[in-house]
Every structure is written in structure tokens, then in C-alpha cells.
Write a protein that holds these residues in place. Structure first.
Motif, short mmCIF file in Angstrom:
data_model
loop_
_atom_site.label_atom_id
_atom_site.label_comp_id
_atom_site.label_asym_id
_atom_site.label_seq_id
_atom_site.Cartn_x
_atom_site.Cartn_y
_atom_site.Cartn_z
N VAL A 42 40.84 39.59 44.85
CA VAL A 42 39.78 39.02 44.43
C VAL A 42 39.97 38.33 43.41
CG1 VAL A 42 37.37 39.13 43.67
CG2 VAL A 42 38.18 40.89 45.64
N PHE A 43 40.60 38.71 42.35
CA PHE A 43 40.76 37.81 41.18
C PHE A 43 41.65 36.80 41.24
CE2 PHE A 43 38.65 41.12 38.69
CZ PHE A 43 38.65 40.57 37.56
N VAL A 100 45.27 38.36 33.60
CA VAL A 100 44.45 39.68 33.71
C VAL A 100 45.53 40.54 34.20
CG1 VAL A 100 42.57 40.78 34.89
CG2 VAL A 100 42.58 38.47 34.09
N VAL A 101 45.52 41.83 33.57
CA VAL A 101 46.28 43.00 34.12
C VAL A 101 45.25 44.08 34.59
CG1 VAL A 101 47.88 44.80 33.61
CG2 VAL A 101 47.87 42.63 32.25
N GLY A 133 41.35 32.12 41.53
CA GLY A 133 42.21 31.25 40.67
C GLY A 133 42.80 31.80 39.40
N ILE A 134 42.49 33.27 39.31
CA ILE A 134 42.91 34.02 38.01
C ILE A 134 44.33 34.60 38.11
CG2 ILE A 134 42.25 35.62 36.60
CD1 ILE A 134 39.22 35.31 37.74
N LYS A 135 45.13 34.32 37.31
CA LYS A 135 46.62 35.00 37.28
C LYS A 135 46.58 36.41 37.05
CE LYS A 135 47.70 31.48 34.35
NZ LYS A 135 48.61 30.73 33.17
N THR A 136 46.65 37.02 37.96
CA THR A 136 46.31 38.40 37.85
C THR A 136 47.63 39.52 38.22
OG1 THR A 136 43.90 38.13 38.07
CG2 THR A 136 44.59 40.11 38.55
N LYS A 137 47.69 40.34 37.98
CA LYS A 137 48.79 41.63 38.34
C LYS A 137 48.22 42.85 38.23
CE LYS A 137 52.69 43.09 39.51
NZ LYS A 137 53.23 42.72 40.77
#
Length: 469
Positions: A261-262, A295-296, A266-270
Motif C-alpha cells: 500500500v505504501f 519508511v521501514v 509512491g512512498i519508498k518503503t521496506k
């Protein structure tokens, strides 16, 4: 590196207790207070005070072992350290052993005896000591004490309260030292906290419990849904885009769904879980600081032994009954960014905590983030449900009237969410997590909540911030 006043106090308290033959000590120090440094100080003192003795560290995570070993060697550069975990053996000549409880707790002290007899150990230190009531820890402590009844043991934790109600005091009898979280924030050692209560439509009623907390599978099925996950992504994107943040999920499935979802937003997420390859986990901080990740998302992997001072916001999407877990989650965002022993407040002065409070959360015993700061569970600390803007003058007046301990008085949605869309504002309750309200009551003739003020007065704050006494 000079110790902070509370670190020195904690060190001195343990040394004093051991000298008085009080050998089972508990130290309660908030996340971000520098427990690794305190332990390194104690190791240095006991190695100097008792030449020929050794130091035993116990923890349940590799990350904690690594962090503690680095602190130990930095403060004790002439000493040596080794790790005892699974097939890895600590060499006998090492001054300090960093042992995994999963190894030495399961196999008993024979693994330790190949390194040192308990009579040769000057101090045992247990990190995240709220776990000490588990059978593995009890077995280890009993085995060491049987061979050396006076062996000193010191445990460190940010929260001694357990969800299963087990009493840490059964194992660690002396509360040697305790540092208050608010004290460290006031002193400028930790970041201010701004809290926002988020009200999604998910319902926690009827969720099964196990070991004092919600059963993960049942909980995940209730809260892992598209509207709730998308709400978190929108809040981040509208209020914290480009900043570093941590999101805490229920389980792996929830973490991976949130990651998707993140990313779609368009959010750089792992997402980091127990299945994440060790190399990826080891490179995590590098990827975050290089801008590859903003975002972690974590389940429990990063609640202990992981420091990310750059985190500007924490999203608590995992309801829990555990005060320890809530404390750990909030603690991930409390560290400041330091350069040359100076806090870079221009880079970070506070952390915003998004506390997702689902329907019937209070009724089923879910812990609110505010409870970490001693605010009663039944008190809904907020600046008025309809408040979208509260002036500094009004907040100042409220502080003076009620004598609030308020370290971040602008912790209202107006202060952190000016860009937030109107429909999102309806789902948010601005919360100041650092206000201590002793009691609220419904006065005769009204169903509104009044807060006690000075000189036996009571105060009602209306939606727009007006005060009525």
C-alpha cells in the motif's frame, strides 16, 4: 565520553548494592537513554575492581549483542569480547562473553563453563530484562547461582511491567535505579513527543488472547484491511513525505500488505521481518540514510536493538495489551540526532506518534501510547474532539490553570497536520501525550467531562478551545 548524570547514578547504584551484597538488581531506563553505555561503564568498573574476573552479557537478539559489544569495546579498548550463539563459541581467553539466551538458556551453563566458572564472573548483565521470568532465564540464573551464590546479576529494561503479569521482582529483587522518561525529555536527551490518536473503523471486540496479548492471527484478520492501511499511508504522505518513519504491524502478512500500500502511494518503503535476509537487515541503516528507503515497516524485528534517530514519526498499527511492546515501539522514535555531543534540534526536535485506536480498544484492554507516560488508560487526553486549531495563548492558559506537565504544547492536529484533508481530520483526535491528568469527572447536572483545576475549581474545554470554569 562523559556519562550523563542519570547514567552515573545508575552505575553507582548497582556498584553500591553489590558492595552491600544485594546481588539481584533491576535498572529501569527508558529506550534511548543509553543502556549499552551504562552496561559498558559497569563492565569497566568491575573489571578494574576485580582483576581476573570476567563479564557475562545475556540477551535474546543478535542486534543487542552487537550493540552491547561495540559499546563495551569502545569504553574498554584494551579488553576482548566474544560471542556465544548456536555453533559459535566464545574463546576462553575473552574478557567478556556476549551470549544468546536461546543457546545458554536451552543448553544450560555447560556452554558458559567452557569459558569461565561462575566464581570467575564478576558481573552478569541481562539486556531487555523484562524477559527474565521466562524458563530459559530462570534456568540460567539458578545454574549460575548454584555454583556461585553471590554472583552479581543486573537486569536492564525500559518497562518492567509485563502483559502476562509475571513479576520480574521474583528474579531481580532490588530496584537499583529508575529514570523517568519525561525527565529525559525535559533535560533535552530525548525528543519531544507529539501524539495523534487515529480512529479507524476496525473493531477489536471478541479477539482471542494468548500469553497476555491478542492472538496474532485473529488480530491481523481484524486490522489488516485496505482502508486502515491506506489511511496510514495517506497520513504519512500528507504530513511527513520524504521524512524517515517507522510503521509497526501485527505480523508478516500485515507488514507485506502495508509495504504494498505504501509503495503504491509512491512512498519508498521496506518491510523487515524475520524472513528478511541477514544482508538486507545489515544494510538497512545504510539504505535509509542514502535515501533508498524512507519508511521501514516492522513486526517485532526492530522493536529491540535497532536505533533510527532520523525517524520523525511512528505509526502504531499493531494493537497490543503489552506495556513493554508499546514502550519499545514509542522508544524507536525518541532518539535525537547528535553531532559532537550536541543535539541537532534543527534536524529533529520531536517525534509524532500515530496511535491507531480501533473500536472497543479500551474495552478489550488495548494499551494506548499515552499509558507509557503514566496517563491513566481511561482518560482520553485531547484538545477537544472538534478542535482544528488551538492558539498558543489558549494552550498557555490551559497549562497555567491545570498545571499540566506539557513538554510539547502544540501537539494538536493543527500543529502537525495543516495539510491534512478535511475527511482525515474527522478521524483524528489531537493528543498531547505528555499531559498528566490526575482525574476527570462528570459533574452534577451534565454529562461532560470536567478536569480539576487549582483551588477546588473544575475546567471544561470546549471544541474550539474556550475554557469554562
Amino acid at each position: 565520553m562523559e556519562p550523563r548524570y542519570y547514567q552515573q547514578e545508575c552505575h553507582d547504584a548497582v556498584v553500591k548494592n553489590v558492595a552491600e551484597n544485594k546481588t539481584r538488581n533491576l535498572c529501569v531506563e527508558p529506550t534511548g537513554s543509553g543502556k549499552s553505555f551504562i552496561m559498558a561503564m559497569l563492565a569497566k568498573t568491575f573489571l578494574e575492581k576485580y582483576p581476573g574476573k570476567k563479564i557475562l552479557y545475556i540477551s535474546h537478539r543478535k542486534e543487542l549483542d552487537t550493540q552491547n559489544a561495540e559499546a563495551f569495546l569502545k569504553l574498554n579498548p584494551t579488553k576482548t569480547a566474544g560471542f556465544e550463539k548456536a555453533r559459535n563459541k566464545c574463546p576462553q581467553d575473552r574478557d567478556a562473553m556476549f551470549a544468546s539466551i536461546q543457546t545458554v538458556g536451552k543448553e544450560g551453563i555447560p556452554r558458559i563453563l567452557t569459558w569461565a566458572h561462575p566464581s570467575e564472573i564478576g558481573l552478569v548483565m541481562i539486556d531487555e530484562a523484562h524477559h527474565i521470568t521466562a524458563a530459559t532465564y530462570r534456568r540460567l540464573c539458578e545454574g549460575l547461582t548454584k555454583l556461585n551464590p553471590s554472583i552479581p546479576i543486573a537486569g536492564f529494561t525500559a518497562s518492567p511491567e509485563r502483559a502476562d503479569k509475571e513479576d520480574i521482582g521474583d528474579v531481580l529483587h532490588e530496584l537499583a535505579h529508575e529514570t523517568d522518561l519525561e525527565e529525559l525529555i525535559e533535560a533535552g536527551y530525548l525528543a519531544n513527543i507529539a501524539g495523534v490518536t487515529v480512529k479507524p473503523d476496525s473493531d477489536l471486540e471478541g479477539i482471542a488472547s494468548t500469553a497476555g496479548d491478542f492472538e496474532e492471527g485473529d488480530l491481523e484478520r481484524r486490522v489488516n484491511n485496505q482502508p486502515r492501511n491506506a489511511l496510514a499511508a495517506r497520513l504519512y504522505k500528507e504530513n511527513h513525505a520524504g521524512q524517515k518513519a517507522m510503521v509497526f504491524a501485527v505480523n508478516k502478512l500485515h507488514a507485506y500488505d502495508l509495504e504494498l500500500v505504501f509503495q503504491e502511494s509512491g512512498i519508498k518503503t521496506k518491510a523487515i521481518t524475520e524472513d528478511t535476509p541477514a544482508k538486507e537487515r545489515d544494510n538497512l541503516k545504510t539504505d535509509i540514510r542514502s535515501g533508498k528507503i524512507d519508511v521501514v515497516i516492522s513486526v517485532a524485528t526492530l522493536t529491540e536493538g535497532f536505533d533510527l534517530p532520523e525517524a520523525q514519526s511512528i505509526f502504531v498499527l499493531r494493537p497490543t495489551k503489552s506495556p513493554v511492546l508499546i514502550s519499545q515501539v514509542i522508544g524507536r522514535g525518541l532518539r535525537l540526532i547528535w553531532e559532537n555531543n550536541e543535539a541537532r534540534l534543527d534536524l529533529k526536535s520531536r517525534c509524532v506518534i500515530y496511535d491507531f485506536e480501533d473500536l472497543n480498544a479500551a474495552e478489550v484492554g488495548a494499551k494506548r501510547c499515552a499509558s507509557v507516560l503514566g496517563i491513566p488508560q481511561e482518560v482520553d487526553v485531547q484538545m477537544g474532539k472538534g478542535a482544528t486549531k488551538i492558539s498558543p495563548e489558549e494552550i498557555s492558559a490551559l497549562r497555567e490553570l491545570i498545571n499540566f506537565v506539557t513538554l510539547n504544547p502544540l501537539a494538536a492536529i493543527s500543529a502537525i497536520g495543516k495539510k491534512t484533508s478535511e475527511e482525515l481530520k474527522k478521524l483524528l483526535l489531537p493528543t498531547n501525550l505528555l499531559e498528566r491528568i490526575k482525574t476527570t469527572k462528570t459533574c452534577e447536572g451534565t454529562n461532560l467531562l470536567w478536569t480539576p483545576g487549582p483551588h477546588d475549581s473544575h475546567i471544561l474545554q470546549l471544541a474550539k478551545g474556550e475554557l469554562v470554569t
